[in-house]
Scaffold this active site. Structure first.
Site, PDB file in Angstrom:
ATOM      1  N   ASN A   7      -2.658   3.329   6.879  1.00  0.00           N
ATOM      2  CA  ASN A   7      -1.402   2.644   7.177  1.00  0.00           C
ATOM      3  C   ASN A   7      -0.915   1.957   5.900  1.00  0.00           C
ATOM      4  OD1 ASN A   7       0.678   1.041   8.097  1.00  0.00           O
ATOM      5  ND2 ASN A   7      -0.635  -0.342   9.292  1.00  0.00           N
ATOM      6  N   TRP A   8       0.145   2.509   5.327  1.00  0.00           N
ATOM      7  CA  TRP A   8       0.634   1.976   4.043  1.00  0.00           C
ATOM      8  C   TRP A   8       1.442   0.685   4.209  1.00  0.00           C
ATOM      9  CZ3 TRP A   8       2.651   6.872   0.932  1.00  0.00           C
ATOM     10  CH2 TRP A   8       1.552   7.676   0.622  1.00  0.00           C
ATOM     11  N   LYS A   9       1.781   0.337   5.419  1.00  0.00           N
ATOM     12  CA  LYS A   9       2.618  -0.853   5.693  1.00  0.00           C
ATOM     13  C   LYS A   9       3.895  -0.782   4.827  1.00  0.00           C
ATOM     14  CE  LYS A   9      -1.578  -3.156   6.974  1.00  0.00           C
ATOM     15  NZ  LYS A   9      -2.319  -4.372   7.167  1.00  0.00           N
ATOM     16  N   HIS A  92       0.904  -2.622  16.097  1.00  0.00           N
ATOM     17  CA  HIS A  92       0.127  -3.183  14.988  1.00  0.00           C
ATOM     18  C   HIS A  92       0.226  -4.707  15.009  1.00  0.00           C
ATOM     19  CE1 HIS A  92      -1.152  -4.273  10.996  1.00  0.00           C
ATOM     20  NE2 HIS A  92      -1.846  -3.164  11.025  1.00  0.00           N
ATOM     21  N   GLU A  94       0.784  -6.799  12.850  1.00  0.00           N
ATOM     22  CA  GLU A  94       1.951  -7.380  12.149  1.00  0.00           C
ATOM     23  C   GLU A  94       3.217  -7.231  12.981  1.00  0.00           C
ATOM     24  OE1 GLU A  94       0.990  -5.158   8.652  1.00  0.00           O
ATOM     25  OE2 GLU A  94      -0.833  -6.380   8.557  1.00  0.00           O
ATOM     26  N   GLU A 160      -8.261  -3.692  15.810  1.00  0.00           N
ATOM     27  CA  GLU A 160      -8.146  -4.368  14.523  1.00  0.00           C
ATOM     28  C   GLU A 160      -8.121  -5.873  14.743  1.00  0.00           C
ATOM     29  OE1 GLU A 160      -6.027  -1.749  11.434  1.00  0.00           O
ATOM     30  OE2 GLU A 160      -4.454  -2.482  12.720  1.00  0.00           O
ATOM     31  N   GLY A 166      -6.545  -7.485   5.972  1.00  0.00           N
ATOM     32  CA  GLY A 166      -6.112  -7.933   4.654  1.00  0.00           C
ATOM     33  C   GLY A 166      -6.856  -9.143   4.124  1.00  0.00           C
ATOM     34  N   SER A 198      -9.861  -4.578   6.835  1.00  0.00           N
ATOM     35  CA  SER A 198     -10.644  -4.659   5.590  1.00  0.00           C
ATOM     36  C   SER A 198     -11.683  -3.552   5.437  1.00  0.00           C
ATOM     37  CB  SER A 198     -11.307  -6.042   5.460  1.00  0.00           C
ATOM     38  OG  SER A 198     -10.318  -7.038   5.307  1.00  0.00           O
ATOM     39  N   GLY A 219      -5.801  -0.104   5.786  1.00  0.00           N
ATOM     40  CA  GLY A 219      -4.564  -0.636   5.206  1.00  0.00           C
ATOM     41  C   GLY A 219      -4.622  -0.547   3.687  1.00  0.00           C
ATOM     42  N   GLY A 220      -4.871  -1.681   3.047  1.00  0.00           N
ATOM     43  CA  GLY A 220      -4.839  -1.788   1.577  1.00  0.00           C
ATOM     44  C   GLY A 220      -5.589  -0.685   0.854  1.00  0.00           C
TER      45      GLY A 220
HETATM   46  P1  13P Z   1      -6.427  -3.795   5.693  1.00  0.00           P
HETATM   47  O1  13P Z   1      -7.290  -2.550   5.624  1.00  0.00           O
HETATM   48  O2  13P Z   1      -5.595  -4.003   4.479  1.00  0.00           O
HETATM   49  O3  13P Z   1      -7.228  -4.985   6.091  1.00  0.00           O
HETATM   50  O4  13P Z   1      -5.374  -3.537   6.880  1.00  0.00           O
HETATM   51  C1  13P Z   1      -5.833  -3.036   8.076  1.00  0.00           C
HETATM   52  C2  13P Z   1      -4.668  -2.644   8.883  1.00  0.00           C
HETATM   53  O5  13P Z   1      -3.905  -3.480   9.328  1.00  0.00           O
HETATM   54  C3  13P Z   1      -4.446  -1.210   9.121  1.00  0.00           C
HETATM   55  O6  13P Z   1      -3.476  -1.000  10.087  1.00  0.00           O
END
Ligand code: 13P
Length: 239
Positions: A7-9, A92, A94, A160, A166, A198, A219-220
């Site tokens: 997930n590149w956000k 998600h 967020e 999650e 993050g 993470s 994510g990251g």
């Molecule tokens: P991180 O891997 O950056 O913690 O993010 C997880 C995430 O929200 C994937 O959807």
């Protein structure tokens, strides 16, 4: 089959997407891992071209439930259908916490995704306060109750914990196993359940070693091709 989804956000331009996919296709050739990337809406069309004919699937990070109309800034199912996305990510943390998406709204989005035959990646997870007060299981149930009977073959659930997203902090492996088994017990289906929060090249092997974890939502670390490739390989080895 296991699943490693990135997930590149709100990251990744069109140019980034092209270079990234080219590099990823050189880097891995997973036989037992389904890989999917979720770039921003602006790069979806280019993603479609970049992954065409390869093992990489792709999806959108969000979608509105209405078919068309006066919903400034929103994207409809038909628009995603035209691009040919393989998945729609919904709920998600967020979206839930920054954009106040409710369980009711997410149910409508899930129904709309199914009307258009999109498999959904439905995200859930508790906040740190909720975990500290011992209500993780209740939160998981509350987030799933409206969609439990709607989820169907092809869909996935991503657990999650909000406090792990993050932050570089993850639950212990036992805690991950426990939460994922709560989700599975509650759903009583074979829908795969991924862990997210993470996940990185350092902990991917340990997380992949937990048998009931069907994959990872990254994510990251999914923004770096080499790191994402290591995570894909870790899940491949533990099939
Ligand atoms: P991180 O891997 O950056 O913690 O993010 C997880 C995430 O929200 C994937 O959807």
């Amino acid at each position: 089959m296991r699943y490693v989804f990135g997930n590149w956000k709100m990251n990744g331009t069109i140019a980034f997407t092209r270079d990234y996919v080219k590099a990823l296709l050189n880097e891995v050739r997973p036989a037992t891992v389904q890989v999917a990337l979720f770039p921003p809406f602006t790069a979806l069309s280019n993603m479609a071209d970049a992954v065409n004919g390869s093992f990489v699937k792709f999806g959108s990070q969000n979608m509105y439930f209405e078919e068309s109309g006066a919903f400034t800034g929103e994207i409809s199912p038909a628009m995603l259908e035209e691009i040919g996305v393989d998945y729609v990510l919904l709920g998600h943390s967020e979206r839930r916490h920054i954009f106040n998406e409710s369980d009711e709204l997410l149910m409508k989005k899930l129904e709309a995704a199914h009307r258009h035959n999109f498999p959904v990646v439905f995200c859930i997870g508790e906040t740190l306060d909720e975990r500290k007060s011992g209500v993780t299981k209740d939160v998981i149930k509350r987030q799933l109750i409206l969609v439990k009977d709607l989820l169907r073959l092809g869909d996935l659930v991503a657990y999650e914990p909000v406090w792990a997203i993050g932050t570089g902090v993850t639950p212990t492996m036992d805690e991950i196993a426990e939460s994922i088994s709560w989700v599975k017990d509650y759903l009583k289906t074979d829908i795969p359940v991924l862990y997210g929060g993470s996940v990185n090249k350092g902990n991917a092997k340990d997380i992949a070693a937990i048998n009931i974890v069907d994959g990872a939502l990254v994510g990251g670390a999914s923004l770096k091709v080499d790191e994402f490739a290591i995570i894909i390989k870790a899940f491949g080895e533990n099939n």
